[in-house]
Design a protein around this motif. Structure first.
Motif, PDB file in Angstrom:
ATOM      1  N   ILE A  42      41.651  72.788  53.691  1.00 44.60           N
ATOM      2  CA  ILE A  42      42.490  73.150  54.824  1.00 44.60           C
ATOM      3  C   ILE A  42      42.299  71.870  56.111  1.00 44.60           C
ATOM      4  CG2 ILE A  42      42.563  74.622  57.128  1.00 44.60           C
ATOM      5  CD1 ILE A  42      41.206  76.943  55.282  1.00 44.60           C
ATOM      6  N   GLU A  43      41.118  71.207  55.875  1.00 50.45           N
ATOM      7  CA  GLU A  43      40.966  70.014  56.596  1.00 50.45           C
ATOM      8  C   GLU A  43      42.063  68.990  56.467  1.00 50.45           C
ATOM      9  OE1 GLU A  43      37.336  70.586  58.633  1.00 50.45           O
ATOM     10  OE2 GLU A  43      37.838  68.537  57.965  1.00 50.45           O
ATOM     11  N   GLU A  44      42.624  68.989  54.900  1.00 44.01           N
ATOM     12  CA  GLU A  44      43.392  68.175  54.737  1.00 44.01           C
ATOM     13  C   GLU A  44      44.976  68.384  54.977  1.00 44.01           C
ATOM     14  OE1 GLU A  44      40.577  66.777  50.963  1.00 44.01           O
ATOM     15  OE2 GLU A  44      42.885  67.434  50.540  1.00 44.01           O
ATOM     16  N   ILE A  45      45.243  69.689  55.897  1.00 48.47           N
ATOM     17  CA  ILE A  45      46.448  70.364  56.087  1.00 48.47           C
ATOM     18  C   ILE A  45      47.315  69.538  56.631  1.00 48.47           C
ATOM     19  CG2 ILE A  45      46.388  71.578  58.114  1.00 48.47           C
ATOM     20  CD1 ILE A  45      46.471  73.971  56.866  1.00 48.47           C
ATOM     21  N   PHE A  46      47.027  68.546  57.466  1.00 44.41           N
ATOM     22  CA  PHE A  46      47.681  67.569  58.341  1.00 44.41           C
ATOM     23  C   PHE A  46      48.086  66.378  57.570  1.00 44.41           C
ATOM     24  CE2 PHE A  46      49.349  68.747  62.245  1.00 44.41           C
ATOM     25  CZ  PHE A  46      48.216  69.841  62.756  1.00 44.41           C
ATOM     26  N   ASP A  47      47.428  66.113  56.634  1.00 52.19           N
ATOM     27  CA  ASP A  47      47.712  64.871  55.761  1.00 52.19           C
ATOM     28  C   ASP A  47      49.193  64.559  55.156  1.00 52.19           C
ATOM     29  OD1 ASP A  47      44.367  64.493  53.949  1.00 52.19           O
ATOM     30  OD2 ASP A  47      45.001  64.461  55.845  1.00 52.19           O
ATOM     31  N   ASP A  48      49.734  65.608  54.762  1.00 53.54           N
ATOM     32  CA  ASP A  48      50.990  65.636  54.363  1.00 53.54           C
ATOM     33  C   ASP A  48      51.879  66.601  55.087  1.00 53.54           C
ATOM     34  OD1 ASP A  48      52.759  65.584  51.162  1.00 53.54           O
ATOM     35  OD2 ASP A  48      52.948  64.330  52.799  1.00 53.54           O
ATOM     36  N   ALA A  49      51.636  66.776  56.448  1.00 61.32           N
ATOM     37  CA  ALA A  49      52.274  67.822  57.085  1.00 61.32           C
ATOM     38  C   ALA A  49      53.919  67.411  57.123  1.00 61.32           C
ATOM     39  CB  ALA A  49      51.690  67.719  58.450  1.00 61.32           C
ATOM     40  N   TYR A  75      55.979  71.863  53.221  1.00 57.16           N
ATOM     41  CA  TYR A  75      55.312  72.877  53.628  1.00 57.16           C
ATOM     42  C   TYR A  75      54.109  73.427  52.741  1.00 57.16           C
ATOM     43  CZ  TYR A  75      59.006  73.864  57.129  1.00 57.16           C
ATOM     44  OH  TYR A  75      59.867  73.653  58.023  1.00 57.16           O
ATOM     45  N   LEU A  76      53.430  74.328  53.240  1.00 60.98           N
ATOM     46  CA  LEU A  76      52.081  74.608  52.284  1.00 60.98           C
ATOM     47  C   LEU A  76      52.887  75.278  51.140  1.00 60.98           C
ATOM     48  CD1 LEU A  76      49.383  75.300  54.989  1.00 60.98           C
ATOM     49  CD2 LEU A  76      49.947  73.368  53.895  1.00 60.98           C
ATOM     50  N   LEU A  83      48.620  78.411  51.511  1.00 62.44           N
ATOM     51  CA  LEU A  83      48.607  79.470  52.614  1.00 62.44           C
ATOM     52  C   LEU A  83      47.395  80.613  52.599  1.00 62.44           C
ATOM     53  CD1 LEU A  83      52.112  80.106  53.049  1.00 62.44           C
ATOM     54  CD2 LEU A  83      50.826  79.141  54.717  1.00 62.44           C
ATOM     55  N   VAL A 104      44.036  79.376  53.934  1.00 58.38           N
ATOM     56  CA  VAL A 104      44.110  79.662  55.173  1.00 58.38           C
ATOM     57  C   VAL A 104      44.015  81.113  55.636  1.00 58.38           C
ATOM     58  CG1 VAL A 104      45.346  79.126  57.526  1.00 58.38           C
ATOM     59  CG2 VAL A 104      45.792  77.634  55.493  1.00 58.38           C
ATOM     60  N   TYR A 154      55.699  80.874  60.583  1.00 61.00           N
ATOM     61  CA  TYR A 154      55.676  79.517  59.875  1.00 61.00           C
ATOM     62  C   TYR A 154      56.536  79.934  58.487  1.00 61.00           C
ATOM     63  CZ  TYR A 154      53.695  75.888  56.684  1.00 61.00           C
ATOM     64  OH  TYR A 154      53.676  74.967  55.849  1.00 61.00           O
ATOM     65  N   ARG A 213      47.737  63.011  65.839  1.00 58.96           N
ATOM     66  CA  ARG A 213      48.220  62.291  64.283  1.00 58.96           C
ATOM     67  C   ARG A 213      49.811  61.849  64.410  1.00 58.96           C
ATOM     68  NH1 ARG A 213      44.555  65.138  59.688  1.00 58.96           N
ATOM     69  NH2 ARG A 213      45.734  63.603  58.688  1.00 58.96           N
ATOM     70  N   TYR A 247      48.920  58.904  50.074  1.00 58.10           N
ATOM     71  CA  TYR A 247      50.197  58.664  50.826  1.00 58.10           C
ATOM     72  C   TYR A 247      50.197  57.182  51.455  1.00 58.10           C
ATOM     73  CZ  TYR A 247      49.676  63.714  51.006  1.00 58.10           C
ATOM     74  OH  TYR A 247      49.186  65.042  50.359  1.00 58.10           O
TER      75      TYR A 247
END
Lengths: 164, 159, 227
Positions: free
Chosen positions: A5-12, A16-17, A22, A25, B39, B102, C15
């Motif tokens: 979940i920490e990495e959730i923004f990495d490929d935001a 989509y997830l 999901l 989360v 979402y 970010r 990435y």
């Protein structure tokens, strides 16, 4: 939260997830009420528990200088708090990086293993009494931390050795 | 929520959090189902919403997509889609702060460098209108503040 | 052609062409075992506190007195020059094109972003007078000025040197820089003038006469110069 979940923004920006993500989360979100309840119970009973443990320890080990016992008790207190936070956030790195990393060497230097072993037995016993079923979330983390600091495995209250 | 958790873990180092400090966690749990629902709705409607926004903007002022003689409609679509997905994640885990740190802070300077702030301002204004048409009021009430934050950041309204 | 990426940054590994990578945990990779902080462009970093800046400034003051300003400026120049080469390489890697093929404002924003991530402050570039041979840079939250506080005189010599060194390399013309407004003089942000030595000398003279940043801007734009 789960490391993923920490990495959730990495490929935001790119996607989509996935359903599994999901689900992770959702899993954490649904576990929060129990985590909060356990955390609050721990917070509210800490003083009584630690006081009892300190008194017991002092009674059992009158030959040990107070400063030595105090060091072990202070470390145990910090351990408890870091484990509580680790459990609340479901983030093992908290207890590992912020506590174990620097306390581990001091245990060897100050040679407090015997005191610590007994302290943890008393602590776990008293916590079991105070928290009951809520220990289910806290126990694994607490035992992991304790085992990391002691050469022999710590036993839980009913005598079963629990390692990590 | 992620940035709130990080902040919490730093602030309560060595002690316990008070109930006030923990409130955001309970709040998040209460809102979770709505967030998940929203979402998934955004994921489903993404292309429709962006297409609608594009059409409205074009009819409002086609020069919004021009720089000199160049039409950057395709670039706009890519950037808007990217940002939209970031917004969706920020909504899911209630983390506008991470969205800001970010993406928005950096992206604003890039848009400024290319003189595209006005287009961004209009984009996220219209996107809010379009979203309100297709989402339920509770769902829209979760998305629109984040879209508004995006508009203010990227549109050069606030630093 | 496969480009081997030599990095420990977990986000960059996944990435490598992610341009939005300036968040704190994106940009820096912390390795507690090795004790290193490596940034997205594989530069080594140190975390310091305000004490470091104070120590640097006051220590230098003690060693060389009034020459400390000039010393910091020269340090900045060397830094800026070296950074220009460093920047050229990582820009090309990230955007698959030579930096001189990029839009100028985009190039400059990209150059400064690592500095923002590192805590040097946010900036604003005013290239409006470029054709006249000078430009202005605003710095918000200068690390040096914010640390030293209101001391009644400009203090951002390191920044001035950095800009002089970098822009000289960028445009391949000798440029200097002077701070014409500073947070440490009670202003809300710092302003720098970058240009040929004649412009800098003029600004310096006017400042000594009591001109403020706005005066200097006006005079330069109206073509005024020292005779």
């Amino acid at each position: 939260m789960h490391p993923q979940i920490e990495e959730i923004f990495d490929d935001a920006g790119s996607r989509y997830l996935k359903i599994e993500e999901l689900r992770l989360v959702a899993q954490y979100a649904s576990s929060v009420p129990d985590r909060l309840a356990t955390y609050r119970s721990l917070r509210d009973c800490e003083l009584d528990v630690m006081q009892w443990v300190a008194d017991q320890l002092q009674a059992e080990m009158p030959q040990e200088p107070e400063a030595t016992l105090e060091r072990s008790i202070t470390n145990a207190l910090l351990m408890l708090r870091h484990c509580g936070l680790t459990m609340l956030l479901n983030q093992d790195s908290i207890v590992k990086e912020r506590f174990l990393n620097w306390v581990q060497p001091t245990v060897e230097v100050y040679n407090t293993q015997a005191i610590d072993a007994r302290l943890y037995q008393l602590l776990n016993q008293r916590l079991d009494e105070a928290l009951g079923k809520q220990m289910i979330l806290l126990s694994p983390i607490l035992l992991m931390a304790q085992n990391a600091l002691l050469p022999q495995k710590v036993e839980s209250v009913n005598g079963v050795a629990i390692g990590w | 929520m992620l940035s709130q958790l990080k902040r919490l873990s730093l602030e309560v180092d060595g002690r316990y959090a008070s109930d006030a400090e923990l409130q955001f966690m309970s709040d998040y749990v209460k809102s979770f189902n709505l967030r998940l629902q929203t979402y998934q709705k955004l994921q489903e409607l993404e292309s429709k919403l962006i297409e609608q926004t594009y059409t409205k903007m074009r009819s409002l002022d086609p020069t919004l997509f021009m720089q000199g003689k160049d039409d950057f409609s395709n670039k706009w679509k890519m950037d808007t889609t990217r940002t939209f997905r970031y917004v969706a994640i920020a909504l899911l885990i209630n983390d506008p702060d991470t969205l800001r740190e970010r993406l928005l802070l950096w992206f604003q300077t890039i848009l400024h460098a290319f003189g595209m702030e006005r287009a961004a301002d209009v984009t996220y204004q219209i996107l809010q209108e379009v979203v309100k048409q297709d989402l339920t009021p509770p769902q829209a009430s979760l998305v629109c503040p984040i879209l508004e934050l995006t508009r203010r950041s990227l549109g050069g309204v606030s630093a | 052609m496969v480009t081997l990426i030599n990095t420990q940054n977990p986000v960059k590994l996944k990435y490598p062409k992610k341009h939005d990578h300036y968040g704190f945990r994106d940009f820096f990779t912390f390795d507690p075992d090795k004790g290193t902080i490596v940034d997205w462009n594989e530069g080594q970093n140190l975390l310091t506190t305000e004490d470091f800046i104070i120590g640097l400034v006051e220590g230098l003051q003690e060693e060389v007195g009034d020459a400390s300003a000039a010393t910091m400026y020269v340090i900045g120049c060397e830094w800026g020059q070296k950074d220009a080469f460093f920047f050229e390489k990582w820009f090309e890697k990230e955007f698959d094109r030579n930096m001189r093929q990029a839009s100028l404002l985009f190039l400059l924003e990209t150059w400064w972003w690592p500095f923002t991530s590192q805590g040097w402050g946010r900036w604003e570039v005013d290239m409006g007078d470029r054709k006249q041979g000078f430009m202005f840079i605003n710095i918000f939250d200068s690390a040096v000025a914010r640390t030293l506080g209101d001391v009644g005189k400009p203090v951002c010599f390191l920044y001035a040197g950095l800009f002089a060194g970098f822009f000289t390399e960028l445009v391949k013309k000798q440029l200097s820089c002077i701070e014409i407004q500073c947070y440490s003089m009670g202003e809300t942000y710092c302003k720098f003038l970058v240009g040929g030595q004649d412009r800098i000398d003029a600004a310096s003279f006017w400042m000594n006469e009591g001109a403020n940043a706005r005066d200097i801007e006006k005079r330069l734009r109206s073509g005024e110069l020292l005779r």
